[in-house]
Design a protein around this motif. Structure first.
Motif, short mmCIF file in Angstrom:
data_model
loop_
_atom_site.label_atom_id
_atom_site.label_comp_id
_atom_site.label_asym_id
_atom_site.label_seq_id
_atom_site.Cartn_x
_atom_site.Cartn_y
_atom_site.Cartn_z
N SER A 116 0.83 -1.20 0.00
CA SER A 116 0.00 0.00 0.00
C SER A 116 0.87 1.26 0.00
O SER A 116 0.57 2.24 -0.69
N LEU A 117 1.96 1.21 0.75
CA LEU A 117 2.89 2.34 0.78
C LEU A 117 3.57 2.53 -0.58
O LEU A 117 3.78 3.66 -1.03
N VAL A 118 3.91 1.41 -1.20
CA VAL A 118 4.50 1.47 -2.54
C VAL A 118 3.52 2.13 -3.51
O VAL A 118 3.89 3.01 -4.30
N LYS A 119 2.26 1.71 -3.43
CA LYS A 119 1.22 2.26 -4.31
C LYS A 119 1.06 3.77 -4.09
O LYS A 119 0.95 4.54 -5.05
N ASP A 120 1.08 4.20 -2.82
CA ASP A 120 0.88 5.61 -2.50
C ASP A 120 2.02 6.49 -2.99
O ASP A 120 1.84 7.71 -3.18
N HIS A 121 3.20 5.89 -3.20
CA HIS A 121 4.35 6.68 -3.65
C HIS A 121 4.47 6.71 -5.18
O HIS A 121 5.37 7.34 -5.72
N LEU A 122 3.54 6.03 -5.84
CA LEU A 122 3.54 6.05 -7.30
C LEU A 122 2.70 7.22 -7.81
O LEU A 122 1.60 7.46 -7.31
N THR A 123 3.23 7.94 -8.76
CA THR A 123 2.50 9.07 -9.34
C THR A 123 1.94 8.65 -10.69
O THR A 123 2.65 8.60 -11.70
N ILE A 124 0.65 8.31 -10.69
CA ILE A 124 0.00 7.83 -11.91
C ILE A 124 -1.29 8.62 -12.12
O ILE A 124 -2.17 8.64 -11.25
N ALA A 125 -1.39 9.26 -13.28
CA ALA A 125 -2.56 10.09 -13.56
C ALA A 125 -3.76 9.25 -14.00
O ALA A 125 -4.90 9.55 -13.65
N ASP A 126 -3.50 8.19 -14.75
CA ASP A 126 -4.57 7.34 -15.27
C ASP A 126 -5.16 6.51 -14.12
O ASP A 126 -4.50 5.66 -13.54
N GLU A 127 -6.45 6.72 -13.81
CA GLU A 127 -7.09 6.04 -12.69
C GLU A 127 -7.23 4.54 -12.92
O GLU A 127 -7.11 3.75 -11.98
N THR A 128 -7.47 4.14 -14.16
CA THR A 128 -7.60 2.72 -14.47
C THR A 128 -6.28 2.00 -14.27
O THR A 128 -6.22 0.92 -13.67
N LEU A 129 -5.19 2.61 -14.77
CA LEU A 129 -3.86 2.02 -14.59
C LEU A 129 -3.49 1.99 -13.11
O LEU A 129 -2.91 1.01 -12.63
N LYS A 130 -3.85 3.03 -12.39
CA LYS A 130 -3.58 3.09 -10.95
C LYS A 130 -4.29 1.95 -10.22
O LYS A 130 -3.72 1.31 -9.33
N ALA A 131 -5.54 1.68 -10.60
CA ALA A 131 -6.31 0.59 -9.99
C ALA A 131 -5.70 -0.76 -10.32
O ALA A 131 -5.64 -1.66 -9.47
N ASP A 132 -5.22 -0.91 -11.58
CA ASP A 132 -4.58 -2.17 -11.99
C ASP A 132 -3.31 -2.42 -11.18
O ASP A 132 -3.06 -3.56 -10.73
N ILE A 133 -2.50 -1.40 -10.99
CA ILE A 133 -1.27 -1.55 -10.22
C ILE A 133 -1.59 -1.88 -8.77
O ILE A 133 -0.91 -2.70 -8.13
N ALA A 134 -2.64 -1.26 -8.23
CA ALA A 134 -3.07 -1.56 -6.87
C ALA A 134 -3.47 -3.03 -6.74
O ALA A 134 -3.13 -3.70 -5.75
N HIS A 135 -4.17 -3.55 -7.76
CA HIS A 135 -4.55 -4.96 -7.78
C HIS A 135 -3.31 -5.85 -7.77
O HIS A 135 -3.23 -6.83 -7.01
N LEU A 136 -2.36 -5.52 -8.64
CA LEU A 136 -1.15 -6.33 -8.75
C LEU A 136 -0.35 -6.32 -7.46
O LEU A 136 0.14 -7.36 -7.01
N LEU A 137 -0.22 -5.16 -6.84
CA LEU A 137 0.53 -5.05 -5.58
C LEU A 137 -0.17 -5.84 -4.48
O LEU A 137 0.50 -6.49 -3.65
N ALA A 138 -1.48 -5.80 -4.46
CA ALA A 138 -2.23 -6.56 -3.45
C ALA A 138 -2.00 -8.06 -3.63
O ALA A 138 -1.82 -8.80 -2.64
N GLU A 139 -1.95 -8.51 -4.89
CA GLU A 139 -1.73 -9.93 -5.14
C GLU A 139 -0.28 -10.34 -4.87
O GLU A 139 -0.02 -11.49 -4.50
N ILE A 140 0.64 -9.43 -5.04
CA ILE A 140 2.04 -9.71 -4.67
C ILE A 140 2.13 -9.94 -3.17
O ILE A 140 2.80 -10.87 -2.69
N ALA A 141 1.43 -9.11 -2.40
CA ALA A 141 1.40 -9.26 -0.94
C ALA A 141 0.79 -10.61 -0.57
O ALA A 141 1.30 -11.32 0.31
N THR A 142 -0.28 -10.98 -1.24
CA THR A 142 -0.94 -12.27 -0.97
C THR A 142 -0.05 -13.44 -1.36
O THR A 142 0.04 -14.44 -0.64
#
Length: 266
Positions: free
Chosen positions: A26-52
């Protein structure tokens, strides 16, 4: 230390690792600067699955070292019974939908909740929700948690504690919590008797895939399958009756076919 206390502490420890991994991602996600909301959501999904995924590796190792749970023994291909994942999928779906119908009808009259979020469907979100999440979550909550619990506890505690934890980490509203709780209870019970992780992974994949459909836009018997009242999902009466009939059939299958066949193996 008693075996029961050790099992509880191991489950708490594995859950702590999951929370730490989730916070880090979540901290990694918060430090990413991404304007595209869809891409931001995709990266959030991927990071969550990496944690899992990282947690699942840790959990499987702990379950093997402390409780003798061998992962390869949980993937049972010999004598595979296709009726189990098929009926399990129907069982979980109808149980969840029936629960949603009942608690929506009751709770929406006395309280309000924030409706569940609706994210856009992308290739990444489908892969995460329908492939990665089912696989890694089953390794954590069914194989590892239940494997550790079964070493020291009876059936009820072995099934119930991991299910409550599993339901809680999804962070849904109260209706969503009970929905997941009931479905997870069914899946955990089937896994307890079969000890075949393939059955619950198939069901999990199928269930998450079905959840991608927007039932708000589906009409049945002249009205939408889902509607909203005070944030709760309110179900079309016809669709609710269909699910109740389906659930009754699944209960007959469980008690007349499944349990007699698998109870001696548990």
């Amino acid at each position: 230390m008693s075996p029961k206390k050790q099992s509880i502490l191991l489950v708490i420890g594995m859950m702590a690792v999951f929370l730490v991994m989730t916070v880090i991602m979540s901290l990694v996600k918060d430090h990413l600067t991404i304007a595209d909301e869809t891409l931001k959501a995709d990266i959030a999904h991927l990071l969550a699955e990496i944690a899992t995924a990282l947690t699942s590796v840790f959990a499987v190792i702990i379950a093997r070292k402390t409780s003798g749970c061998e992962l390869k023994s949980a993937f049972k291909f010999k004598g595979f019974d296709w009726s189990v994942p098929i009926m399990l999928t129907l069982f979980v779906w109808s149980a969840c939908e029936t629960t949603t119908a009942i608690d929506g009808a009751i709770l929406s009259r006395s309280m309000s909740v924030r409706p569940g979020s609706e994210n856009s469907i992308t290739v990444i979100s489908v892969i995460c929700s329908c492939l990665l999440a089912p696989f890694f979550e089953e390794l954590i909550f069914r194989f590892s948690f239940m494997g550790v619990m079964k070493k020291s506890f009876g059936k009820r505690m072995t099934i119930f504690l991991p299910v409550v934890i599993f339901s809680s980490i999804h962070l849904y509203n109260i209706q969503g919590f009970f929905d997941v709780l009931v479905g997870a209870l069914v899946a955990a019970t089937i896994y307890y008797y079969t000890e075949n992780i393939i059955y619950v992974i198939i069901e999990h994949v199928a269930h998450n895939s079905l959840c991608l459909f927007d039932f708000n836009k589906v009409d049945l018997f002249g009205s939408s399958v889902y509607s909203r009242r005070n944030g709760f999902v309110i179900m079309n009466t016809g669709y609710m009756i269909i699910n109740m009939i389906l659930l009754a059939g699944c209960l007959v299958w469980f008690f007349k076919y499944f349990k007699p066949k698998y109870s001696m193996k548990a």
